[in-house]
Design an enzyme around this catalytic site. Structure first.
Site, mmCIF file in Angstrom:
data_model
loop_
_atom_site.group_PDB
_atom_site.id
_atom_site.type_symbol
_atom_site.label_atom_id
_atom_site.label_comp_id
_atom_site.label_asym_id
_atom_site.label_seq_id
_atom_site.Cartn_x
_atom_site.Cartn_y
_atom_site.Cartn_z
ATOM 1 N N HIS A 177 -1.532 61.613 10.572
ATOM 2 C CA HIS A 177 -0.573 62.534 11.174
ATOM 3 C C HIS A 177 -1.118 63.087 12.484
ATOM 4 O O HIS A 177 -2.332 63.004 12.760
ATOM 5 C CB HIS A 177 -0.197 63.669 10.209
ATOM 6 C CG HIS A 177 -1.336 64.533 9.789
ATOM 7 N ND1 HIS A 177 -2.293 64.140 8.892
ATOM 8 C CD2 HIS A 177 -1.687 65.794 10.156
ATOM 9 C CE1 HIS A 177 -3.177 65.109 8.714
ATOM 10 N NE2 HIS A 177 -2.835 66.124 9.483
ATOM 11 N N ASP A 195 -6.652 64.167 6.937
ATOM 12 C CA ASP A 195 -7.389 65.426 6.842
ATOM 13 C C ASP A 195 -8.784 65.287 6.234
ATOM 14 O O ASP A 195 -8.966 64.636 5.198
ATOM 15 C CB ASP A 195 -6.553 66.464 6.073
ATOM 16 C CG ASP A 195 -5.429 67.021 6.952
ATOM 17 O OD1 ASP A 195 -5.643 67.141 8.182
ATOM 18 O OD2 ASP A 195 -4.351 67.324 6.418
ATOM 19 N N HIS A 238 -4.966 61.560 12.721
ATOM 20 C CA HIS A 238 -6.078 61.758 11.795
ATOM 21 C C HIS A 238 -5.572 61.855 10.363
ATOM 22 O O HIS A 238 -4.373 62.017 10.119
ATOM 23 C CB HIS A 238 -6.870 63.025 12.156
ATOM 24 C CG HIS A 238 -6.092 64.291 11.966
ATOM 25 N ND1 HIS A 238 -5.073 64.684 12.816
ATOM 26 C CD2 HIS A 238 -6.170 65.272 11.020
ATOM 27 C CE1 HIS A 238 -4.564 65.836 12.406
ATOM 28 N NE2 HIS A 238 -5.207 66.217 11.303
ATOM 29 N N ARG A 281 -1.044 76.415 5.406
ATOM 30 C CA ARG A 281 -1.416 75.097 4.857
ATOM 31 C C ARG A 281 -2.276 75.239 3.611
ATOM 32 O O ARG A 281 -3.259 75.977 3.602
ATOM 33 C CB ARG A 281 -2.173 74.262 5.889
ATOM 34 C CG ARG A 281 -2.269 72.791 5.446
ATOM 35 C CD ARG A 281 -2.951 71.924 6.483
ATOM 36 N NE ARG A 281 -4.361 71.795 6.170
ATOM 37 C CZ ARG A 281 -5.210 71.066 6.874
ATOM 38 N NH1 ARG A 281 -4.802 70.403 7.944
ATOM 39 N NH2 ARG A 281 -6.480 70.995 6.535
HETATM 40 C C1 SIN Z 1 -2.640 69.345 10.824
HETATM 41 O O1 SIN Z 1 -2.723 69.679 9.643
HETATM 42 O O2 SIN Z 1 -3.324 68.461 11.297
HETATM 43 C C2 SIN Z 1 -1.674 70.056 11.737
HETATM 44 C C3 SIN Z 1 -0.294 69.538 11.649
HETATM 45 C C4 SIN Z 1 0.646 70.387 12.445
HETATM 46 O O3 SIN Z 1 0.327 71.542 12.770
HETATM 47 O O4 SIN Z 1 1.727 69.912 12.759
#
Ligand code: SIN
Length: 274
Positions: free
Chosen positions: A250, A107, A105, A265
């Site tokens: 990612h 974000d 995906h 994050r």
């Molecule tokens: C994400 O932001 O999609 C999660 C990425 C992760 O936890 O590795």
């Protein structure tokens, strides 16, 4: 010590060395990092001591920060930080989003103006697993057969959420997310390069029959993360990894849930994809 930029992969990812992000960076150093970010789509900076206020200050140099819709997982006192974590509080309630994004995906592409950059800081990581995979969507676009590039040039997809991609959303949070249309191919505003823009939040291709939409999405799912365009990040505690959501997909991977994976994050606001 001079800053170094070392490529991690032919298509995606570079490691920045010789910087201390716990202190404000001078303009020239920041400009070099910013340029490396747009060119490489993913930057890794290891061994950083980043308290929340420093992560916020560094992220803010790229643009205004977003506050994630999952307000139950904000770090107390720092709503700009979303906790991705399998830690629980004294009552056993999850502190953060568990099992976030275990599918390809980009974000919040289910919003009109999706995120530009995401900055993930590893506070605590499991001894194995929990890697994050990044697939270059510049390279995915470049590798498309010419006929598909032409076919996709004018197509848009409907991006949205469902209970599979958003199991932790309350019904009210889910209802607040209306589907949005984005082009299947977007042009990166800083580099001028074209990138494929889809991922698992792309639910339907618009302006074509349901059968054609299914055919295109099936093709894309096989195409957008082929092995040769993927960088796998194996986390160490105190890594900061930042990615440009306009040019990578990612995907988080599994780890043994008896261990803790606790990440902070921050997310920088983007622009409407064109
Ligand atoms: C994400 O932001 O999609 C999660 C990425 C992760 O936890 O590795």
């Amino acid at each position: 010590m001079a800053m170094t930029i070392t490529k991690l992969h032919d298509h995606v990812g570079a490691e920045i060395g010789g910087v201390d992000l716990s202190r404000p960076l001078d303009e020239a150093t920041f400009a070099a990092i910013e340029e490396a970010f747009y060119q490489n789509s993913v930057l890794v900076v290891r061994g950083q001591d980043l308290p929340p206020e420093r992560q916020i200050a560094f992220s803010q140099r790229f643009g205004p920060l977003e506050i994630h819709i999952l307000d139950q997982y904000q770090l107390a006192g720092h709503p700009e930080i979303l906790l991705l974590s399998n830690k629980t509080d004294a009552d056993g309630k999850p502190l953060g989003l568990v099992e976030a994004g275990r599918y390809w995906h980009t974000d919040v592409s289910f919003t009109e103006v999706p995120s530009m950059g995401s900055f993930l800081y590893a506070v605590e990581i499991p001894p194995a697993g929990g890697d994050t995979l990044f697939a270059s969507q510049f390279a995915a676009y470049d590798a498309l057969p010419q006929a598909w590039k032409e076919r996709f040039a004018s197509l848009k997809a409907l991006h949205g959420l469902n209970k599979t991609t958003a199991p932790k959303f309350t019904d009210a949070q889910l209802a607040s997310v209306k589907g949005v249309e984005h082009p299947l191919i977007r042009t990166h505003p800083m580099t001028g390069r074209k990138a494929l823009y889809a991922g698992t939040f792309a639910l339907k291709v618009l302006g074509v029959s349901d059968a054609e939409s299914d055919e295109i999405l099936t093709f894309l799912r096989d195409h957008w993360a082929q092995d040769d365009i993927v960088y796998r990040h194996r986390w160490q505690a105190n890594d900061l990894v930042m990615w440009d959501n306009r040019s990578v997909l990612h995907c988080a991977t599994l780890f043994d849930a008896q261990y803790i994976r606790h990440m902070h994050r921050t997310t920088v606001a983007g622009e409407k994809p064109v």
